[in-house]
Design an enzyme around this catalytic site. Structure first.
Site, PDB file in Angstrom:
ATOM      1  N   CYS A 119       0.843  -1.192   0.000  1.00  0.00           N
ATOM      2  CA  CYS A 119       0.000   0.000   0.000  1.00  0.00           C
ATOM      3  C   CYS A 119       0.877   1.241   0.000  1.00  0.00           C
ATOM      4  O   CYS A 119       2.054   1.183   0.352  1.00  0.00           O
ATOM      5  CB  CYS A 119      -0.874   0.018   1.238  1.00  0.00           C
ATOM      6  SG  CYS A 119      -1.929  -1.414   1.302  1.00  0.00           S
ATOM      7  N   TYR A 144      -5.805 -13.416  -3.602  1.00  0.00           N
ATOM      8  CA  TYR A 144      -5.296 -12.887  -2.332  1.00  0.00           C
ATOM      9  C   TYR A 144      -6.029 -13.528  -1.158  1.00  0.00           C
ATOM     10  O   TYR A 144      -7.231 -13.338  -0.993  1.00  0.00           O
ATOM     11  CB  TYR A 144      -5.487 -11.373  -2.320  1.00  0.00           C
ATOM     12  CG  TYR A 144      -4.926 -10.651  -1.103  1.00  0.00           C
ATOM     13  CD1 TYR A 144      -3.693 -11.004  -0.559  1.00  0.00           C
ATOM     14  CD2 TYR A 144      -5.619  -9.599  -0.522  1.00  0.00           C
ATOM     15  CE1 TYR A 144      -3.176 -10.329   0.531  1.00  0.00           C
ATOM     16  CE2 TYR A 144      -5.110  -8.910   0.571  1.00  0.00           C
ATOM     17  CZ  TYR A 144      -3.883  -9.285   1.094  1.00  0.00           C
ATOM     18  OH  TYR A 144      -3.371  -8.616   2.183  1.00  0.00           O
ATOM     19  N   HIS A 168      -3.124 -12.096   5.290  1.00  0.00           N
ATOM     20  CA  HIS A 168      -3.145 -10.930   6.192  1.00  0.00           C
ATOM     21  C   HIS A 168      -4.451 -10.705   6.927  1.00  0.00           C
ATOM     22  O   HIS A 168      -4.671  -9.617   7.472  1.00  0.00           O
ATOM     23  CB  HIS A 168      -2.802  -9.645   5.399  1.00  0.00           C
ATOM     24  CG  HIS A 168      -1.388  -9.617   4.896  1.00  0.00           C
ATOM     25  ND1 HIS A 168      -1.057  -9.207   3.625  1.00  0.00           N
ATOM     26  CD2 HIS A 168      -0.228  -9.956   5.500  1.00  0.00           C
ATOM     27  CE1 HIS A 168       0.263  -9.293   3.462  1.00  0.00           C
ATOM     28  NE2 HIS A 168       0.782  -9.749   4.587  1.00  0.00           N
ATOM     29  N   ASP A 223       3.444  -9.006   9.862  1.00  0.00           N
ATOM     30  CA  ASP A 223       4.263  -9.218   8.676  1.00  0.00           C
ATOM     31  C   ASP A 223       5.253  -8.068   8.491  1.00  0.00           C
ATOM     32  O   ASP A 223       6.360  -8.283   8.019  1.00  0.00           O
ATOM     33  CB  ASP A 223       3.340  -9.323   7.454  1.00  0.00           C
ATOM     34  CG  ASP A 223       3.921 -10.218   6.388  1.00  0.00           C
ATOM     35  OD1 ASP A 223       4.717 -11.104   6.725  1.00  0.00           O
ATOM     36  OD2 ASP A 223       3.568 -10.027   5.208  1.00  0.00           O
TER      37      ASP A 223
END
Ligand code: ADP
Ligand code: SF4
Length: 702
Positions: free
Chosen positions: A41, A182, A185, A277
């Site tokens: 991001c 995806y 996360h 992460d």
């Protein structure tokens, strides 16, 4: 057009690094080497698509073999307002994405897109659609939005599969080579379906591992069938949520991967959530993921990529040689140094700008502003300002520059001006370069921050046109005597000890002789006198928490007080807040929230409740006030007061930069130094002209 100078002379590279430059087959595509910029991001997304395209293009130029987007919302029924990511809601979003793919291709890299359907991670504040997930649960957002997701029925699942497919085809049309599924996360519906924490279903999509993997399998199969040989299809998955038995754990996720090991064209393995992460260097060493991602390659014949804030080239080589990873994934190391692969290839190890693990980059996403980086001040300014991490405009004149102070601002200005070709004199009062980072890197957990100074020192060593003088605390008389035409004052700042900060804007009553210290005092080696220390944090970034940690480590009974609701509250933006508070509590620090320090006496302090103003006295032998700072501006003010003497002395300009102008983060200081260097001798802005480019949304027909 200004002439741009490219920095760096190739050197010999040890043969053991050659393995990093082997091509890797990813399904029908071939990556030119093993350097892989994983999705990250950046706070630009749909608002700043051209700036974003250029930023990704610079990564490709720097040698990354794969350059990915951030998460891209694949349908309007799941969006994560207020965060600014990319969108692929309909065909009208294709051109912005195509622009990015084109920029990446221009420099020979593969373009990857991370399609995301956040599901119960988004409250849908913009679209006002009802969020969906595996079950009826409150949305899982950072802001505890008062919204629930509804359980998806079979028709919802069919619809979502159709929407995913439509987005896949649009992504291919936009020119992407890798189209992600995806599931990582805890940030999307596929992760939620995998996890027992969220998936309580009793149908064929819940319960057993096979059932929880079903949707991931179906969507991956459909994606692969749709793109055939035209695109590669990676799966991104989290190997552990670090929640113990309640969450996804390595053994269970390995069983899941085992079921579909060869289905995707690549496995991109991570930890969940994002804060685990992308832990800061204060809370995790380089490669903290390694025990979690080793062993994944046993489960698949397809390439595996993983991250670990890797900047050590030997470590990267060993990951490949040991068979843990096929490709070295990087978000932050690629932000701090978009040219990392090229520098390794050319053996220019001294030129690598190593990430310091501060997560200022992450704060861009959390504050919805274009990504900023402490180490790389050109980040997100590639298009907005025409800055480049490795190229800089040739000097327009030969007029020398004097830089006073060698903190992050002074060092960055000196190295960037040196690369432009200006004769530079750098004067430092102390005996070492680095300013605030020299001191802060000695505080608990901040050792990696010394890299801000290290990189710049190594650059200055290569610049014959930059001369450095130590033990040179310059006065206005000295500067006038030098007569160097352009003067940048980068003398930094000093922490206040009078209580003025966010809460109190005038000094607080402090009894004469009371033991009061500022972080500057502590960093200069002064320690509290008594046994009990009150640390008042009205700065709210890292320093208050670090001071409390240091006091506890030194054996003081430590009370940490803040007018905020939690310790170091701004560090929510760097995803550290809960790590900091946990550490303080574990070190025995007593945390008091919603309190101000209103007065300091001998052996006691008066605290006030920030709601009622009700006061109480507590015992405290010493107080460390972490409040505001004052710029060290006396040199600048003295020189400005003597402006009449400048012409005779040969001085044309005196400019304060960085903390000497207004104290802020280290990222602000490196930016300020870079800006001074970039803008020297540039034509002044026309009346009303902005100092950056911006993109304006085209108006829709009325
Ligand atoms: P910034 O974050 O803006 O770069 P720092 O506080 O890190 O600022 O660095 C300021 C540096 O300037 C320190 O190394 C300090 O020793 C040096 N300095 C301060 N005043 C003078 C001066 N008058 N002459 C030379 N160096 C100075
Ligand atoms: Fe690394 Fe900090 Fe730059 Fe992020 S902002 S890339 S953590 S140096």
């Amino acid at each position: 057009m200004d002439e741009m100078l490219k920095w760096g002379v190739p050197q010999a590279r040890p043969a053991r690094y050659d393995v990093l430059f082997e091509p890797v087959k990813i399904g029908p595509k071939v990556a030119r080497n093993r350097f892989y910029q994983v999705p990250h991001c950046n706070g630009m997304g749909y608002r700043d698509p051209t700036a974003l395209a250029h930023m990704r293009g610079v990564k490709a130029e720097g040698g990354w073999a794969v350059v990915c987007t951030e998460q891209v919302e694949l349908h309007h029924t799941s969006e994560i307002t207020p965060f600014i990511e990319l969108r692929l809601w309909d065909d009208r979003d294709i051109p912005a994405l195509a622009r990015m793919a084109d920029k990446i291709h221009e420099h020979g890299a593969l373009a990857g897109i991370e399609l995301a359907y956040n599901g119960m991670n988004g409250p849908n504040l913009y679209s006002r659609e009802v969020p969906m997930g595996p079950g009826h649960l409150p949305v899982a957002t950072f802001t505890y939005d008062p919204v629930q997701a509804r359980a998806m029925d079979k028709e919802d699942i069919r619809n979502l599969r159709k929407w995913h497919l439509q987005a896949v085809l649009r992504a291919r049309q936009a020119g992407f080579d890798l189209i992600y599924v995806y599931a990582a996360h805890a940030l999307g519906f596929l992760h939620h379906f995998l996890s027992r924490r969220y998936n309580h279903r009793t149908d064929e999509y819940g319960g057993s591992i096979e059932n929880r993997v079903r949707l991931l399998r179906e969507i991956t199969e459909e994606t692969k069938a749709a793109v055939g040989d035209t695109c590669a299809v990676p799966i991104r998955i989290s190997v552990d949520e670090l929640l113990g038995e309640g969450g996804l754990e390595k053994a269970e996720v390995e069983d899941m991967i085992g079921l579909i090991g060869d289905l995707p064209d690549l496995w991109d393995v991570t930890l969940a959530g994002w804060e685990n992460d992308s832990r800061t260097s204060r809370f995790a060493e380089e490669g903290v993921q390694e025990p979690f991602i080793s062993g994944i390659k046993r489960l698949t014949t397809k390439p595996v990529v993983g991250v670990g804030r890797y900047t050590s080239v030997d470590r990267m080589v060993s990951l490949v040689n040991k068979g843990i990873l096929d490709m070295i994934g990087a978000a932050r190391p690629s932000i701090a140094d978009p040219f990392l692969p090229e520098k390794v290839f050319e053996g220019r190890f001294d030129d690598i700008r190593e990430c310091i693990g501060c997560n200022i980059c992450v704060s861009g996403d959390f504050t919805m502003s274009p990504i900023r980086c402490t180490q790389n001040p050109t980040m997100a300014e590639e298009w907005r300002k025409g800055w480049h991490p490795e190229k800089i405009r040739r000097a327009k004149t030969e007029k020398p520059v004097l830089i006073v102070g060698s903190g992050p601002a002074g060092l960055e200005a000196a190295q960037a001006l040196g690369k432009r070709g200006y004769p530079v004199t750098l004067a430092e009062a102390g005996t070492e370069l680095g300013g605030r980072v020299l001191k802060e890197a000695r505080l608990p957990g901040l050792a990696a921050w010394i890299r801000v100074a290290d990189y710049r020192k190594l650059q200055l060593n290569q610049l014959a046109n930059v001369e450095t003088y130590f033990d040179s605390r310059l006065t206005a008389d000295d500067v006038l005597a030098f007569g160097i035409p352009r003067v940048a004052i980068a003398t930094g700042s000093t922490w206040r000890a009078d209580g003025v900060g966010h809460f109190h804007t005038v000094p607080m009553p402090i009894a004469e002789g009371a033991d009061v210290l500022s972080p500057s005092d502590v960093m200069d080696g002064r320690l509290p006198k008594g046994k009990t220390v009150l640390v008042w944090d009205d700065d709210h970034y890292y320093m208050g928490g670090v001071m409390a940690e240091l006091m506890a480590e030194k054996g003081y009974e430590t009370i940490y007080a803040t007018p905020a609701s939690e310790a170091s509250t701004w560090t929510r933006n760097t995803m550290e807040q809960h790590f900091i508070q946990k550490r303080l509590l574990e070190k025995g620090v007593k945390v008091r929230t919603f309190v101000s320090v209103d007065a300091i006496g001998h052996g006691e302090a008066t605290l006030g409740c920030t709601f009622t103003g009700r006061q109480e006295k507590i015992a405290a032998d010493s107080v460390v006030l972490v409040t505001g700072r004052l710029p060290n501006e006396s040199l600048c003010l003295d020189l400005k007061a003597r402006q009449a003497e400048w012409a005779d002395a040969g001085i044309e300009s005196v400019v304060a930069i960085g903390d000497a102008l207004a104290p802020a983060t280290i990222a602000h200081a490196t930016y300020a130094g870079r800006r001074y260097a970039e803008e020297l001798d540039q034509p002044p802005l026309a009346e009303g002209e902005l100092p950056f480019k911006r993109e304006i949304t085209g108006l829709a027909p009325l």
